[in-house]
Scaffold this motif. Structure first.
Motif, PDB file in Angstrom:
ATOM      1  N   CYS A  39       0.848  -1.190   0.000  1.00  0.00           N
ATOM      2  CA  CYS A  39       0.000   0.000   0.000  1.00  0.00           C
ATOM      3  C   CYS A  39       0.884   1.241   0.000  1.00  0.00           C
ATOM      4  O   CYS A  39       1.773   1.380   0.840  1.00  0.00           O
ATOM      5  CB  CYS A  39      -0.903  -0.006   1.231  1.00  0.00           C
ATOM      6  SG  CYS A  39      -1.842   1.519   1.421  1.00  0.00           S
ATOM      7  N   CYS A  42       0.045   3.716   3.256  1.00  0.00           N
ATOM      8  CA  CYS A  42       0.468   3.454   4.641  1.00  0.00           C
ATOM      9  C   CYS A  42       1.654   2.506   4.727  1.00  0.00           C
ATOM     10  O   CYS A  42       2.146   2.242   5.822  1.00  0.00           O
ATOM     11  CB  CYS A  42      -0.698   2.903   5.455  1.00  0.00           C
ATOM     12  SG  CYS A  42      -1.078   1.192   5.094  1.00  0.00           S
ATOM     13  N   CYS A  60      -6.264  -2.523   0.833  1.00  0.00           N
ATOM     14  CA  CYS A  60      -5.422  -2.468   2.026  1.00  0.00           C
ATOM     15  C   CYS A  60      -6.290  -2.483   3.278  1.00  0.00           C
ATOM     16  O   CYS A  60      -7.202  -1.673   3.421  1.00  0.00           O
ATOM     17  CB  CYS A  60      -4.547  -1.222   2.016  1.00  0.00           C
ATOM     18  SG  CYS A  60      -3.590  -1.069   3.537  1.00  0.00           S
ATOM     19  N   CYS A  63      -5.114   0.613   6.510  1.00  0.00           N
ATOM     20  CA  CYS A  63      -5.517   2.017   6.584  1.00  0.00           C
ATOM     21  C   CYS A  63      -6.969   2.194   6.157  1.00  0.00           C
ATOM     22  O   CYS A  63      -7.379   3.275   5.736  1.00  0.00           O
ATOM     23  CB  CYS A  63      -4.580   2.895   5.761  1.00  0.00           C
ATOM     24  SG  CYS A  63      -4.538   2.512   4.014  1.00  0.00           S
TER      25      CYS A  63
HETATM   26 ZN   LIG Z   1      -2.800   1.120   3.498  1.00  0.00          ZN
END
Ligand SMILES: [Zn+2]
Length: 434
Positions: A39, A42, A60, A63
């Protein structure tokens, strides 16, 4: 006023099929790295084949609290905002003076920040940490940078924000956390939860992370990544806490962080060392008789008392007991999911409530003059070392009355109790007390 676009310094999610306006940089939100996916918002990494979507692609999980990003989305990253340079004297209006210890710590912070090195300010509870950061914040604002005070705790942000506004009255300031659904409006100085930093990319010239070891940042890869990603390249964070966790202590030992100790409170008196009271296990769970004399003694001196308990059932039982034994007092309880939490703490601050029963949610960010602290069932697993040190640190914080008292009631002498007392004593010795 800042120059640049309205979205300066942020990274926004662009769903598949949509095109953002001109400018900025577009990257895919989730990128493939061999057999793994990463990701870009994050930094989370996970193997292909999990966290998949019904129509193909993956998302993801880490986050997701900020809205889902998937392999189909892109991130639109914008250059950081630029604010005009101005004389330092126009930025900070704080009129107080720092103690010699605070001056040394403030200089260490500035030195580390100029060198692009992270620093941990290891300051005892009630040391006046916030004021020590004013010189470095002033310098960053004067140079036209974007600055954040971030904390994992909403309560800490709420307490910090008015103080920051007062100290920097000519600077545009904003408060951002999950309960304030306002987008970033181009302020130069923001107070926010660490989660909110995930919305930014290489934007800040300075981030101060207050209470860095508090839940949920404690051992959180996500929130440490949020800080690193929101900072401009070549800059590093300033961490503030009285109780660094194992991760920070490891970084210290490895020399990855600079450190500034502040072992003395701003008023110069030592930290109160908790007094211990052994009780039978049966007494701890059913009766509160051992509290009677102590509470009466505190109240006859007209001092407010904060009683910490580990669980909600104990919270209820103790509140009922106190109300029946002390009918002349106003007894109130507060816990994490309490909708009236802010109002109740304010009533206690104003002296309308005299006995406040609470769980560890109030372990930090609360300063009340003349406060006495009692911890009931201090041997419970919910009271880890850092919680006990923080809780004890609520007492004796004001300059006109620095001699607060802290009492722990327990049955088993736990490692956490022993460590908390040892750490408090160590800090007192480091501060020059015997
Ligand atoms: Zn993420």
């Amino acid at each position: 006023m800042m120059t640049g676009s309205f979205y300066s310094g942020q990274q926004l999610v662009v769903p598949a099929g949509e095109t953002p306006p001109q400018g900025g940089q577009l990257v895919s939100a989730v990128r493939a790295q061999g057999r793994q996916l990463c990701c870009q918002r994050c930094g989370a990494i996970w193997p292909r084949g999990i966290q998949t979507l019904p129509l193909g692609g993956a998302y993801c999980q880490d986050c997701i609290g900020l809205g889902r990003v998937t392999t189909r989305d892109r991130l639109w990253r914008l250059a950081p905002p630029v604010f005009p340079e101005r004389p330092a004297g126009q930025c900070c209006a704080w009129q107080g003076t720092l103690t010699p210890n605070q001056v040394r710590a403030a200089q260490a912070i500035q030195h580390a920040h100029t060198a692009g090195r992270g620093i941990l300010v290891w300051a005892v509870t009630g040391a006046g940490k916030t004021e020590m950061t004013f010189p470095v914040v002033t310098a960053a604002l004067a140079a036209g940078g974007l600055v954040a005070y971030a904390s994992p705790r909403i309560d800490v942000c709420n307490e910090l924000f008015p103080r920051i506004q007062t100290a920097f009255p000519t600077i545009s300031t904003g408060l951002r956390h999950g309960r304030e659904e306002q987008p970033y409006m181009g302020e130069q100085l923001i107070v926010c939860t660490t989660h909110q930093l995930l919305r930014f990319y290489h934007a800040f010239s300075l981030i101060i992370v207050d209470e860095v070891d508090a839940f949920p940042m404690h051992n959180s890869r996500l929130l440490h990544a949020a800080v690193a990603q929101a900072l401009q390249p070549g800059t590093a964070p300033v961490y503030l806490t009285a109780t660094p966790d194992a991760h920070l202590r490891r970084q210290l030992r490895r020399g990855q962080l600079a450190v500034a100790y502040l072992p003395r409170r701003f008023h110069g008196a030592p930290l109160p060392v908790p007094r211990l009271h052994w009780c039978r296990q049966h007494t701890l769970t059913t009766g509160f008789q051992p509290l009677q004399r102590l509470v009466r003694c505190h109240r006859s001196a007209r001092r407010p008392v904060m009683l910490f308990v580990p669980t909600v059932p104990l919270l209820t039982a103790l509140t009922v007991w106190l109300s029946s034994r002390f009918p002349a007092e106003t007894v109130v309880s507060v816990h994490a999911d309490d909708p009236e939490r802010v109002a109740k703490v304010q009533a206690f601050r104003d002296g309308r409530t005299t006995l406040l029963v609470t769980t560890t949610i109030l372990e930090r960010g609360v300063t009340i003059p003349h406060l006495q602290v009692i911890v009931w069932a201090a041997d419970h697993e919910h009271f880890q070392t850092n919680a006990l040190v923080q809780v004890a640190g609520r007492a004796g914080r004001s300059a006109d009355d620095p001699w607060g008292r802290v009492d722990f009631f327990y049955h088993r002498y736990t490692l956490a109790i022993a460590r908390a007392r040892r750490e408090i004593r160590q800090m007192n010795r480091r501060g020059g007390f015997r």
